[in-house]
Design a protein around this motif. Structure first.
Motif, PDB file in Angstrom:
ATOM      1  N   TYR A  76       0.868  -1.172   0.047  1.00 31.41           N
ATOM      2  CA  TYR A  76      -0.008   0.049   0.049  1.00 31.41           C
ATOM      3  C   TYR A  76       0.888   1.370   0.048  1.00 31.41           C
ATOM      4  CZ  TYR A  76      -3.773  -3.062   1.062  1.00 31.41           C
ATOM      5  OH  TYR A  76      -4.694  -4.270   0.804  1.00 31.41           O
ATOM      6  N   GLY A  98      -3.842   6.672 -10.696  1.00 24.48           N
ATOM      7  CA  GLY A  98      -3.136   5.512 -10.675  1.00 24.48           C
ATOM      8  C   GLY A  98      -2.183   5.266 -11.549  1.00 24.48           C
ATOM      9  N   PRO A 154      -1.524   0.509  -9.708  1.00 19.40           N
ATOM     10  CA  PRO A 154      -2.318  -0.240  -8.804  1.00 19.40           C
ATOM     11  C   PRO A 154      -3.460  -1.281  -9.138  1.00 19.40           C
ATOM     12  CG  PRO A 154      -3.212   1.940  -8.973  1.00 19.40           C
ATOM     13  CD  PRO A 154      -1.871   1.951  -9.976  1.00 19.40           C
ATOM     14  N   ARG A 176      -3.068   3.929  -2.216  1.00 21.81           N
ATOM     15  CA  ARG A 176      -3.508   2.939  -3.095  1.00 21.81           C
ATOM     16  C   ARG A 176      -2.864   1.459  -3.133  1.00 21.81           C
ATOM     17  NH1 ARG A 176      -5.544   5.553  -7.872  1.00 21.81           N
ATOM     18  NH2 ARG A 176      -6.252   3.457  -8.105  1.00 21.81           N
ATOM     19  N   ARG A 177      -3.422   0.379  -3.503  1.00 20.08           N
ATOM     20  CA  ARG A 177      -2.796  -0.778  -3.524  1.00 20.08           C
ATOM     21  C   ARG A 177      -2.293  -1.590  -4.618  1.00 20.08           C
ATOM     22  NH1 ARG A 177      -7.140  -5.959  -2.827  1.00 20.08           N
ATOM     23  NH2 ARG A 177      -6.786  -5.940  -5.110  1.00 20.08           N
ATOM     24  N   TYR A 178      -1.145  -2.026  -4.433  1.00 24.99           N
ATOM     25  CA  TYR A 178      -0.429  -2.536  -5.467  1.00 24.99           C
ATOM     26  C   TYR A 178      -0.064  -4.056  -5.316  1.00 24.99           C
ATOM     27  CZ  TYR A 178       0.487   2.417  -6.641  1.00 24.99           C
ATOM     28  OH  TYR A 178       0.487   3.443  -6.858  1.00 24.99           O
TER      29      TYR A 178
END
Length: 303
Positions: A14, A250, A30, A18-20
């Motif tokens: 994170y 993103g 992401p 945002r989540r990757y």
């Protein structure tokens, strides 16, 4: 319990809200809910450009025995459209590093670079891939894998769009300062990251070099906004605006903050300037979307 699924679901980092996917910063973009929406919107644009068709490779009528692979599924939107459009549906397989597309008939959680985990018996009639810019590093490897895992006579179809905007009025350039800065820095950062963007122009030749025949390219001029006089393109242009609203942050955050060393504040400021420029009236911006198909020769070895 399928522990591969559990690992895939938990293998995330994170950053900046945002989540990757992955712990080693393998991907610049992401894979969270907002990213899935953006990817689904791109697929929706293609659906509109192709008048509702899910592919143009000459495989109609689709039969239950047909085997299709979606490479780098992400949102899985293309596979959903195939399931909705074709009855009976073909045998569908997805390959991705994550397993967000849990509704697929068969899903292979696997790294998308390197050898693909399929046997000769699993060879496909159609392989579909889209939006690979920024996702893979080795395009020669991708095309070699696709060629190897198609049945003789099978088809590869690639949909690719660059992250660039054009205008036919040179005077508009004075109104696009932030956008042009963003485009240039995105191109530089993605190259430094090791997964280039704006690669559409290279794909036709790469397909030829991998051994594909009957290679064709279609190029679509996609308006940004509803300025087109053609009703269908007006709708598509509005879809493109929606997609960029979800995708711009993103596309930008990790490449700028991690690769270029920008602060989050400076990155957000440039994103805001780009968003404001894209809202300007009468720019008549557009982008090019490229579709490629190629066939594995019918006399080629099965694998």
């Amino acid at each position: 319990m399928d522990t591969n699924w559990l690992t895939a679901r938990n293998n995330h980092t994170y950053e900046n809200g945002r989540r990757y996917y992955g712990f080693r910063s393998e991907f610049p973009f992401p894979d969270d809910k907002t990213a899935v929406t953006a990817h689904g919107a791109i697929n929706g644009i293609w659906h509109e450009l192709l008048d509702g068709r899910t592919f143009i490779a000459p495989i109609e009528p689709v039969q239950k025995k047909h085997k299709f692979l979606e490479f780098a599924t992400r949102s899985g939107s293309w596979t959903l459209m195939v399931l909705e459009r074709h009855h009976p549906a073909p045998r569908l397989t997805g390959i991705d590093v994550t397993q967000m597309s849990t509704y697929l008939g068969y899903f292979e959680n696997h790294e998308i670079e390197g050898e693909w985990p399929f046997t000769a018996k699993q060879a496909f009639h159609l392989i579909h891939a889209q939006s690979l810019g920024g996702v893979i590093a080795d395009y020669d490897g991708f095309y070699a894998n696709a060629f190897r895992h198609l049945l003789p006579g099978g088809w590869l179809e690639v949909w690719e769009n660059d992250l660039r905007f054009f205008t036919d009025n040179p005077q508009n350039e004075t109104r696009l300062v932030a956008l042009r800065e963003w485009e240039a820095l995105m191109h530089e950062a993605a190259a430094r990251f090791g997964k280039r963007i704006n690669v559409a122009a290279e794909q036709k030749e790469l397909m030829h070099l991998a051994g594909f025949v009957q290679v064709e390219e279609q190029i679509f001029k996609v308006p940004f906004g509803d300025w087109s006089d053609e009703p269908n393109l007006k709708r598509t242009g509005s879809s493109y605006v929606f997609q960029m609203q979800y995708a711009l942050e993103g596309y930008t955050l990790r490449l700028f903050t991690k690769t270029l060393g920008w602060s989050k504040e400076d990155t957000d400021a440039l994103i805001s300037r780009v968003q404001e420029e894209l809202k300007q009236e009468d720019l008549r911006l557009y982008s090019y979307f490229h579709l490629f198909i190629g066939q594995k020769p019918a006399n080629a070895p099965r694998k």
